[in-house]
Design a protein around this motif. Sequence first.
Motif, mmCIF file in Angstrom:
data_model
loop_
_atom_site.group_PDB
_atom_site.id
_atom_site.type_symbol
_atom_site.label_atom_id
_atom_site.label_comp_id
_atom_site.label_asym_id
_atom_site.label_seq_id
_atom_site.Cartn_x
_atom_site.Cartn_y
_atom_site.Cartn_z
ATOM 1 N N THR A 128 6.776 -1.227 -13.742
ATOM 2 C CA THR A 128 5.363 -1.127 -14.108
ATOM 3 C C THR A 128 4.615 -2.307 -13.496
ATOM 4 O O THR A 128 5.128 -3.445 -13.489
ATOM 5 C CB THR A 128 5.188 -1.136 -15.627
ATOM 6 N N PRO A 129 3.394 -2.057 -13.014
ATOM 7 C CA PRO A 129 2.766 -0.735 -12.864
ATOM 8 C C PRO A 129 3.303 -0.007 -11.623
ATOM 9 O O PRO A 129 3.491 -0.621 -10.575
ATOM 10 C CB PRO A 129 1.287 -1.064 -12.699
ATOM 11 N N SER A 130 3.511 1.280 -11.771
ATOM 12 C CA SER A 130 4.119 2.062 -10.688
ATOM 13 C C SER A 130 3.119 2.439 -9.601
ATOM 14 O O SER A 130 3.518 2.732 -8.469
ATOM 15 C CB SER A 130 4.754 3.329 -11.260
ATOM 16 N N LYS A 131 1.816 2.430 -9.909
ATOM 17 C CA LYS A 131 0.826 2.858 -8.924
ATOM 18 C C LYS A 131 0.849 1.987 -7.679
ATOM 19 O O LYS A 131 0.602 2.461 -6.566
ATOM 20 C CB LYS A 131 -0.570 2.849 -9.553
ATOM 21 N N ARG A 132 1.136 0.708 -7.854
ATOM 22 C CA ARG A 132 1.141 -0.185 -6.688
ATOM 23 C C ARG A 132 2.243 0.204 -5.705
ATOM 24 O O ARG A 132 2.062 0.123 -4.494
ATOM 25 C CB ARG A 132 1.304 -1.643 -7.122
ATOM 26 N N HIS A 133 3.387 0.649 -6.226
ATOM 27 C CA HIS A 133 4.487 1.042 -5.353
ATOM 28 C C HIS A 133 4.161 2.343 -4.617
ATOM 29 O O HIS A 133 4.496 2.496 -3.440
ATOM 30 C CB HIS A 133 5.763 1.191 -6.162
ATOM 31 N N VAL A 134 3.503 3.249 -5.316
ATOM 32 C CA VAL A 134 3.094 4.503 -4.682
ATOM 33 C C VAL A 134 2.096 4.223 -3.565
ATOM 34 O O VAL A 134 2.211 4.751 -2.450
ATOM 35 C CB VAL A 134 2.490 5.465 -5.729
ATOM 36 N N ALA A 135 1.119 3.354 -3.861
ATOM 37 C CA ALA A 135 0.096 3.036 -2.863
ATOM 38 C C ALA A 135 0.718 2.377 -1.630
ATOM 39 O O ALA A 135 0.387 2.726 -0.486
ATOM 40 C CB ALA A 135 -0.959 2.121 -3.477
ATOM 41 N N ALA A 136 1.637 1.440 -1.859
ATOM 42 C CA ALA A 136 2.259 0.746 -0.738
ATOM 43 C C ALA A 136 3.122 1.691 0.091
ATOM 44 O O ALA A 136 3.107 1.643 1.329
ATOM 45 C CB ALA A 136 3.095 -0.420 -1.253
ATOM 46 N N THR A 137 3.856 2.565 -0.575
ATOM 47 C CA THR A 137 4.723 3.511 0.136
ATOM 48 C C THR A 137 3.894 4.479 0.967
ATOM 49 O O THR A 137 4.223 4.767 2.131
ATOM 50 C CB THR A 137 5.595 4.277 -0.861
ATOM 51 N N LEU A 138 2.804 4.970 0.401
ATOM 52 C CA LEU A 138 1.933 5.882 1.144
ATOM 53 C C LEU A 138 1.280 5.186 2.333
ATOM 54 O O LEU A 138 1.122 5.782 3.407
ATOM 55 C CB LEU A 138 0.874 6.465 0.209
ATOM 56 N N LEU A 139 0.909 3.915 2.156
ATOM 57 C CA LEU A 139 0.296 3.176 3.255
ATOM 58 C C LEU A 139 1.283 3.020 4.412
ATOM 59 O O LEU A 139 0.930 3.252 5.579
ATOM 60 C CB LEU A 139 -0.174 1.802 2.774
ATOM 61 N N VAL A 140 2.517 2.641 4.110
ATOM 62 C CA VAL A 140 3.521 2.478 5.163
ATOM 63 C C VAL A 140 3.769 3.812 5.869
ATOM 64 O O VAL A 140 3.859 3.875 7.104
ATOM 65 C CB VAL A 140 4.833 1.913 4.579
ATOM 66 N N LEU A 180 -3.798 -4.483 7.364
ATOM 67 C CA LEU A 180 -4.025 -3.584 6.234
ATOM 68 C C LEU A 180 -2.998 -3.807 5.127
ATOM 69 O O LEU A 180 -3.341 -3.821 3.929
ATOM 70 C CB LEU A 180 -3.979 -2.133 6.706
ATOM 71 N N THR A 181 -1.745 -3.992 5.510
ATOM 72 C CA THR A 181 -0.705 -4.221 4.518
ATOM 73 C C THR A 181 -0.933 -5.536 3.786
ATOM 74 O O THR A 181 -0.768 -5.622 2.561
ATOM 75 C CB THR A 181 0.682 -4.226 5.187
ATOM 76 N N LEU A 182 -1.328 -6.561 4.535
ATOM 77 C CA LEU A 182 -1.623 -7.837 3.891
ATOM 78 C C LEU A 182 -2.795 -7.702 2.929
ATOM 79 O O LEU A 182 -2.798 -8.300 1.836
ATOM 80 C CB LEU A 182 -1.924 -8.901 4.946
ATOM 81 N N GLY A 183 -3.796 -6.927 3.323
ATOM 82 C CA GLY A 183 -4.923 -6.702 2.418
ATOM 83 C C GLY A 183 -4.486 -6.068 1.113
ATOM 84 O O GLY A 183 -4.929 -6.470 0.030
ATOM 85 N N LEU A 184 -3.604 -5.061 1.185
ATOM 86 C CA LEU A 184 -3.096 -4.426 -0.029
ATOM 87 C C LEU A 184 -2.266 -5.410 -0.843
ATOM 88 O O LEU A 184 -2.420 -5.495 -2.075
ATOM 89 C CB LEU A 184 -2.253 -3.204 0.344
ATOM 90 N N GLN A 185 -1.396 -6.154 -0.181
ATOM 91 C CA GLN A 185 -0.549 -7.100 -0.905
ATOM 92 C C GLN A 185 -1.375 -8.141 -1.641
ATOM 93 O O GLN A 185 -1.117 -8.430 -2.823
ATOM 94 C CB GLN A 185 0.410 -7.793 0.065
ATOM 95 N N THR A 186 -2.341 -8.730 -0.974
ATOM 96 C CA THR A 186 -3.103 -9.798 -1.622
ATOM 97 C C THR A 186 -4.075 -9.260 -2.665
ATOM 98 O O THR A 186 -4.566 -10.025 -3.496
ATOM 99 C CB THR A 186 -3.861 -10.626 -0.570
ATOM 100 N N MET A 187 -4.353 -7.963 -2.627
ATOM 101 C CA MET A 187 -5.107 -7.354 -3.717
ATOM 102 C C MET A 187 -4.206 -7.170 -4.934
ATOM 103 O O MET A 187 -4.612 -7.426 -6.074
ATOM 104 C CB MET A 187 -5.680 -6.007 -3.277
ATOM 105 N N LEU A 188 -2.950 -6.744 -4.692
ATOM 106 C CA LEU A 188 -2.004 -6.541 -5.789
ATOM 107 C C LEU A 188 -1.395 -7.849 -6.270
ATOM 108 O O LEU A 188 -1.089 -8.001 -7.459
ATOM 109 C CB LEU A 188 -0.887 -5.598 -5.329
#
Length: 750
Positions: free
Chosen positions: A433-445, A473-481
């Motif tokens: 938890t939270p699982s949404k972050r993993h879904v978002a990262a997997t879809l982005l990759v 883009l990946t760094l942007g997602l990571q630093t948001m999460l």
Amino acid sequence: MTLTERDDLALTEAPTEFIPRLPARPASRWRGLGIGAAIVVVVAVIAQIPLINNHIFYYWDDSAAQFLPEWYRMGTELRAGHWPLLDPSMWMGGNIAAEAMFGLFNPVSLVNFVLVSVLPDLAVAATIIKTEFLVILAIGVYLLAREYGAKPWAAAVVATALPFTGYTLYFDAQSWVAGLMCFAWLPFVWWATRRYARGTLNPLVAVVFGFLAVTTGNPYGALGVIVVLLAVGIETLAQRHWRRFWGVVVVGATIGISTLAVFLPLVDSAAVTSRTASGVLNDWFNVPNLGDLIGLSSPTFQPQFRTFQPDSLTQVPGFVPGGSLTVPVFYVAWFLLPLAPWLAWPALRERLRERVGVAVFALAYLMLLVGPSQLWLFRWPARLTEYATLPIGIAFAIVLSRGIRTTQPLRRVVASAVLIGIGGYLAWASTPTPSKRHVAATLLVAALLAATILVSRWRPKYVAVVLVAGTGLTLGLQTMLYPANDNVTPWFFPHNVAQMKATFANRYAGNTLEVGDLPDYAAHAPLAPGGAWEDVLLGNSIHVAGVDALNSYSGLSYTPFGDAMCMTYYGGTCPDLYGRLWQSQPGTTTDLATILRLRTVVVATQPKPQPASPGWSIQQQTPIVTVYRRDTPPPWPTGRLSWSAGAVTVKSDNATSTTERTTYTGSGRVEFATLDWPGWQATVDGRTLAIQQGPAGVIQLDLPEASPQGSTISLTFTPPGFNTGIPLMIIALLFAAAHGILWQVKRRAS
């Protein structure tokens, strides 16, 4: 001919001779400079992405508590024409030479310290300097990948990704900046040493880069240089180039001898510090598992080995308790595993003898990475994560240079989907938890991979653009999460220098001691500007504010002082220290407050403030602190002499950071309010006098009978090891210059 066909034809075995490359044509040089400039711009821009969600991202943990404030003071001293070896006013945090990681001999670091001292904001200074070293790292990776045969576009892709791996970004760039600085120079050391071994670069260049890497003062940089020399040396032996092997040995010896002075003060001062532990042990603290490597392309995978948990900061706003990793520290690049099924891996079989150094380097660091938690001076193997990623990146750049193979697309799509899915699953399994972050990262990759494959078919020259854009883009997602590393201390110190000085400089006079620790202050106000930091500052920040505080941050500490003051490495103290200050000290007839020349004592507010000691008054009370001020200034205002006894009559006392000159008549005992670091020497009228350790580790002298006209005490400080290390440094650098000139003369003659 298609890109795939060209790749297939290129997979023929190449000769293993160590063949020097032909000189680059002018057009190639201009193209290389253009790619280098693009890397500089792209990395500098991507480095600002973390600031979107955390404007003090680079002013965090040790960077805020130790490095930036100390750099500010060192830069100020350099501008005044002083080489900052010792800062007695910072007490256990003031032995700059012994701390080593402040880069006293590193010319690039010294210029940066001056820059910090003229900038108005420490957080801005941190961002500028850390961006600088992320760029330096990227350029070094690019040159090294090109040296091992990667094409410019593939080398650039890896070069823009490695500065933003999980460990480099969240630990070294955010907090432990000395680690970033030494690691940034290492690819240059490897590149220059290998080119020298191939006979295409002056050995002086390798020595210069080795000197820059080691003189940052981080011992992991010295270890990295040793492993580089080992890797390149084995490469030359694999090709039976015996003379070149001994040339590498000479370069390595020159680097080692020229940098002995960096670590000799640390080693020779260890007896009085907390850095006395050595040997081998394993308590599984910060020891990764090789299985964690499967997450190197998963942006949200958090390995679960034991790590830091700053329990004392649970009341800090925004703090998340640690104990296990709170950031994706093993993440390397989004494309490494997903793109693997599309690449021509047999390319690594080519020119094996020339490239064996990559395997040697990788093997050495993989072994250390899963080794014991302490191996002599080296602790916490997780610190070596970024070193292990370097050969991975170089090998990937070599293979990527062959292009993306799109034959049998279904098989490759399935393989990539499995790899992406495993990474996503492990990320979720580690932190469900939270699982949404993993879904978002997997879809982005997955989306980035699809874009890469499509572009490789229709616009192959833009593949590098997609891969580099994916890094951003990946760094942007990571630093948001994950806006910050919550395994280390955030501090939230103020960082505007003028405002810090306005708050404190004229408020706490003379030697000042803050009595209290983080929970004591947090009980009354948030640990943030506008909160507790309006009345106190810990670490080295209080010194930037213009206060001569006995509290400071030290990676070494000074055991007698720390024990007497119950002081932590960052300057916090136990509440009962206030009572200790007024106790008579052994061997004297006075109290600790007098021995330390205290003028101001700032105590964390308690339900009932303690009364002032005789000769002291309460100056101020706030919800956070009670401020006590000595009624009259200490005697001898221009020096550090704090107490005298017997028949001693002091006539004068004057001090600089590394000297003290006192004239007296009579005889007896005196105490100086400065720590007895190894390196202090005392004379009376030119005759050597033994230094004793007084209360809390201060300098204590038993003075002989003065001459009829009066005698003079001279105290001088020279860092231990400098008398040997600096002459050796000069000799080694002169030898390196002569070696370089001789190499150039022979090259022109051949």
